[in-house]
Structures are given as C-alpha cells and as structure tokens.
Design an enzyme around this catalytic site. Structure first.
Site, PDB file in Angstrom:
ATOM      1  N   GLY A 143       0.803  -1.222   0.000  1.00  0.00           N
ATOM      2  CA  GLY A 143       0.000   0.000   0.000  1.00  0.00           C
ATOM      3  C   GLY A 143       0.835   1.270   0.000  1.00  0.00           C
ATOM      4  O   GLY A 143       0.717   2.104  -0.907  1.00  0.00           O
ATOM      5  N   GLY A 197       6.756  -4.535   6.341  1.00  0.00           N
ATOM      6  CA  GLY A 197       6.323  -4.689   7.735  1.00  0.00           C
ATOM      7  C   GLY A 197       5.061  -5.512   7.819  1.00  0.00           C
ATOM      8  O   GLY A 197       4.328  -5.668   6.837  1.00  0.00           O
ATOM      9  N   GLY A 257      -2.506  -3.869  22.542  1.00  0.00           N
ATOM     10  CA  GLY A 257      -2.611  -5.033  21.654  1.00  0.00           C
ATOM     11  C   GLY A 257      -1.491  -5.127  20.625  1.00  0.00           C
ATOM     12  O   GLY A 257      -1.525  -5.984  19.743  1.00  0.00           O
ATOM     13  N   TYR A 262       4.641  -5.036  17.832  1.00  0.00           N
ATOM     14  CA  TYR A 262       4.780  -4.004  16.777  1.00  0.00           C
ATOM     15  C   TYR A 262       5.332  -2.700  17.368  1.00  0.00           C
ATOM     16  O   TYR A 262       6.229  -2.075  16.791  1.00  0.00           O
ATOM     17  CB  TYR A 262       3.401  -3.784  16.151  1.00  0.00           C
ATOM     18  CG  TYR A 262       3.350  -2.868  14.949  1.00  0.00           C
ATOM     19  CD1 TYR A 262       3.739  -3.327  13.691  1.00  0.00           C
ATOM     20  CD2 TYR A 262       2.869  -1.563  15.063  1.00  0.00           C
ATOM     21  CE1 TYR A 262       3.651  -2.495  12.582  1.00  0.00           C
ATOM     22  CE2 TYR A 262       2.777  -0.730  13.956  1.00  0.00           C
ATOM     23  CZ  TYR A 262       3.166  -1.194  12.718  1.00  0.00           C
ATOM     24  OH  TYR A 262       3.073  -0.372  11.611  1.00  0.00           O
TER      25      TYR A 262
HETATM   26  P1  NDP Z   1       1.308  -3.541   3.277  1.00  0.00           P
HETATM   27  O1  NDP Z   1       0.942  -4.833   3.940  1.00  0.00           O
HETATM   28  O2  NDP Z   1       0.497  -3.074   2.129  1.00  0.00           O
HETATM   29  O3  NDP Z   1       2.836  -3.580   2.820  1.00  0.00           O
HETATM   30  C1  NDP Z   1       3.825  -4.270   3.517  1.00  0.00           C
HETATM   31  C2  NDP Z   1       4.705  -4.947   2.522  1.00  0.00           C
HETATM   32  O4  NDP Z   1       5.750  -5.670   3.203  1.00  0.00           O
HETATM   33  C3  NDP Z   1       3.963  -5.952   1.650  1.00  0.00           C
HETATM   34  O5  NDP Z   1       4.267  -5.705   0.303  1.00  0.00           O
HETATM   35  C4  NDP Z   1       4.513  -7.291   2.101  1.00  0.00           C
HETATM   36  O6  NDP Z   1       4.577  -8.239   1.086  1.00  0.00           O
HETATM   37  C5  NDP Z   1       5.920  -6.908   2.527  1.00  0.00           C
HETATM   38  N1  NDP Z   1       6.526  -7.924   3.387  1.00  0.00           N
HETATM   39  C6  NDP Z   1       6.000  -8.471   4.497  1.00  0.00           C
HETATM   40  N2  NDP Z   1       6.851  -9.393   4.995  1.00  0.00           N
HETATM   41  C7  NDP Z   1       7.929  -9.416   4.173  1.00  0.00           C
HETATM   42  C8  NDP Z   1       9.134 -10.177   4.146  1.00  0.00           C
HETATM   43  N3  NDP Z   1       9.434 -11.077   5.085  1.00  0.00           N
HETATM   44  N4  NDP Z   1      10.016  -9.941   3.145  1.00  0.00           N
HETATM   45  C9  NDP Z   1       9.741  -9.030   2.187  1.00  0.00           C
HETATM   46  N5  NDP Z   1       8.628  -8.300   2.154  1.00  0.00           N
HETATM   47  C10 NDP Z   1       7.723  -8.493   3.138  1.00  0.00           C
HETATM   48  O7  NDP Z   1       1.339  -2.451   4.441  1.00  0.00           O
HETATM   49  P2  NDP Z   1       1.495  -0.862   4.375  1.00  0.00           P
HETATM   50  O8  NDP Z   1       1.854  -0.406   3.025  1.00  0.00           O
HETATM   51  O9  NDP Z   1       0.334  -0.283   5.043  1.00  0.00           O
HETATM   52  O10 NDP Z   1       2.748  -0.653   5.369  1.00  0.00           O
HETATM   53  C11 NDP Z   1       4.045  -0.306   4.929  1.00  0.00           C
HETATM   54  C12 NDP Z   1       4.872   0.086   6.142  1.00  0.00           C
HETATM   55  O11 NDP Z   1       4.290   1.206   6.795  1.00  0.00           O
HETATM   56  C13 NDP Z   1       4.969  -1.019   7.212  1.00  0.00           C
HETATM   57  O12 NDP Z   1       6.257  -1.036   7.771  1.00  0.00           O
HETATM   58  C14 NDP Z   1       3.937  -0.582   8.241  1.00  0.00           C
HETATM   59  O13 NDP Z   1       4.241  -1.080   9.524  1.00  0.00           O
HETATM   60  C15 NDP Z   1       4.096   0.935   8.166  1.00  0.00           C
HETATM   61  N6  NDP Z   1       2.941   1.699   8.628  1.00  0.00           N
HETATM   62  C16 NDP Z   1       1.726   1.635   7.987  1.00  0.00           C
HETATM   63  C17 NDP Z   1       0.654   2.399   8.434  1.00  0.00           C
HETATM   64  C18 NDP Z   1      -0.669   2.376   7.761  1.00  0.00           C
HETATM   65  O14 NDP Z   1      -1.581   3.069   8.256  1.00  0.00           O
HETATM   66  N7  NDP Z   1      -0.864   1.679   6.670  1.00  0.00           N
HETATM   67  C19 NDP Z   1       0.788   3.259   9.614  1.00  0.00           C
HETATM   68  C20 NDP Z   1       2.103   3.257  10.200  1.00  0.00           C
HETATM   69  C21 NDP Z   1       3.124   2.502   9.711  1.00  0.00           C
HETATM   70  P3  NDP Z   1       3.369  -9.327   0.882  1.00  0.00           P
HETATM   71  O15 NDP Z   1       2.085  -8.566   1.055  1.00  0.00           O
HETATM   72  O16 NDP Z   1       3.591  -9.825  -0.478  1.00  0.00           O
HETATM   73  O17 NDP Z   1       3.576 -10.346   1.952  1.00  0.00           O
END
Ligand code: NDP
Length: 246
Positions: free
Chosen positions: A13, A90, A149, A153
């Site tokens: 995302g 993440g 919860g 994280y």
């Molecule tokens: P998404 O789940 O859309 O994106 C996370 C991405 O990380 C996915 O593409 C996922 O791949 C990838 N991923 C997970 N595990 C692994 C792994 N072991 N190796 C390689 N890639 C991996 O989440 P967001 O875009 O929302 O989040 C992006 C970042 O922003 C994260 O770090 C999140 O904690 C942080 N964040 C997000 C917020 C929000 O409101 N959305 C708020 C605060 C922080 P796949 O899906 O293919 O497993």
C-alpha cells in the site's frame, strides 16, 4: 540506469506510492517483494507500466540476511550502485500480551526490526565508500506512543528509530543520512478494513480531520532521499496529521 533506489515491501500500500515518488525524483526504482508473491509482483509491475512507470521488481525475504545480501548483489550488478534504501516492509500480528504467542512476537520483530539491520548492513559500507547514501526506515506512531494489543509491533517500531539514531551518527561523515518516518493512520487497505464506526472515532482524534494518504508518506520519503537533504539525519518525521506530538 544508475541512481538506484530500493523500496522493501515496494508493491504494498505505502510502498507503491513511495516507488512512484522516487521514480518521479529520477531514480531507478526497485520494488522488492516477498518471494512467494512473484506473480502478484509481475501484475503490479504491469499496472505501473500502464501508468507510465518502469519499476524493476526483485524478490527478497527481509527476515533472511542471506536473501538481503543476494538482492543487493544482484541489483548492484544489474542496475548499478544503490543510493537509496527505504526499509518499508512490515507486518502486524496483534494480540494483547496475555494472548500473544512467541511466534507472533518473533515474526513481528524479524519483519519490522531485524529486517532493517539485514538490509542496511548490505548497503551501508558501500554507500559510505561512495560518500553518498539515503536510508529511510518506516516506523509508526504506535512505536512512539505504544498501542494496546501491539506490544510486538510497538517494540519493533520503537527499535527502528533507535537503530536510525545510532547508524545516522556512523554515516554522517560519509554523506550517508539515516532517518525514520513515522506514519499515523493512513487510508490503506489495512486501515480501511477497520469497521466504519471505529474508523470515524479514529478520524475524530486526528487534528487534521482525515486519514493520511500513501502520497503523504511517499512525499516525506522523497524529501528525505533528495540529493539536497544531506543535513537531515537521525530524525523521526511524523506524518500523522497531528495525532501524536512530542
Ligand atoms: P502492506 O501490507 O500493504 O505492505 C507491507 C509490505 O511488506 C507488503 O508488500 C509485504 O509483502 C511486505 N513484506 C511483508 N513481509 C515481508 C518479508 N518477510 N520480506 C519481504 N517483504 C515483506 O502495508 P502498508 O503499506 O500499510 O505498510 C508499509 C509500512 O508502513 C509497514 O512497515 C507498516 O508497519 C508501516 N505503517 C503503515 C501504516 C498504515 O496506516 N498503513 C501506519 C504506520 C506505519 P506481501 O504482502 O507480499 O507479503
């Protein structure tokens, strides 16, 4: 070719918006995706093409040090030196502490925190030797204030900024900046899946009066990775609409 930027979780995302913002900045962008998701990554890449963006996609498991080493080696051989790294991958595995099992703890620490070491360790020395590097680590407002919860994280994301501050000092003399971006509630699938009434309560607490957009976060990342941003290092930029300030 050249001016290579890697975004881990680049097809997700927030990652998608980051890839586009970095491409707009003139960088050769690599969206690194989880290896089991190759088909999804190719479809994602094709969709970006229709939008006029040529983004490379490479697999990596950010929890695996050897996988991160292989990724960087392959990219440097095929595309050129890595100038920008955005540690964005993440996951969440939420549970109150009394119900949190070790698997959920370990997975979140590995994916959100150890991943930052695993990736940064591959590029940091090379960036320092070339006297230029931009590293941005994506944390969260919940790492700053703690969240019910989310002990795993919150701990991982707080740890990310500790890493940032330490490594920023190590990179400073060599033109390598290291910063954290801490998003608040961003209107990605994850947040939009929250029940509408609960979401409305969340929005009511955000001074700006709306959820953030992926572009709000991506713009901040692009700002910090700009060639001219060399005097900002070790910072934690809040992109939370005023939700949490300290
Ligand atoms: P998404 O789940 O859309 O994106 C996370 C991405 O990380 C996915 O593409 C996922 O791949 C990838 N991923 C997970 N595990 C692994 C792994 N072991 N190796 C390689 N890639 C991996 O989440 P967001 O875009 O929302 O989040 C992006 C970042 O922003 C994260 O770090 C999140 O904690 C942080 N964040 C997000 C917020 C929000 O409101 N959305 C708020 C605060 C922080 P796949 O899906 O293919 O497993």
């Amino acid at each position: 070719m050249g001016k290579v930027a890697i975004v881990t979780g680049g097809t997700g995302g927030l990652g998608t918006a980051m890839c586009l913002a970095l491409a707009d900045q003139g960088r050769t962008v690599v969206a690194a995706y989880y290896p089991a998701e190759a088909e999804k990554a190719r479809a994602w890449q094709a969709e970006r093409k229709t939008e006029g963006y040529d983004i490379a996609v490479y697999p990596v498991d950010v929890t695996d040090f050897a996988s991160c080493a292989a990724l960087v080696e392959q990219i440097e051989t095929e595309l050129g030196p890595v100038e920008v790294l955005v540690n964005n991958a993440g996951i969440t595995r939420d549970a109150v502490l009394k119900k949190m099992d070790k698997t959920a703890w370990d997975a979140v620490i590995a994916t959100n925190l150890s991943s930052v070491f695993n990736m940064t360790r591959q590029v940091f020395e090379k960036m320092a030797a070339r006297r230029f590097g931009r590293i941005v680590n994506i944390a969260s407002v919940n790492g700053q204030k703690g969240q019910f919860g989310q002990a795993n994280y919150s701990a991982a994301k707080a740890g990310v900024h500790g890493f940032t501050m330490a490594v920023a000092q190590e990179g400073a003399r060599n033109g390598v900046t290291v910063n954290t971006v801490s998003p608040g509630y961003i209107g990605t699938e994850m947040v939009m899946a929250i029940a509408e009434d609960v979401r409305a309560k969340i929005v009511a607490q955000i001074p700006v009066g709306r959820l953030g957009t992926p572009q709000d976060v991506a713009r901040t990342v692009a700002f910090l990775t700009d060639d001219d941003a060399g005097y900002i290092t070790g910072a934690d930029l809040y992109v939370n609409g005023g939700l949490y300030l300290h």
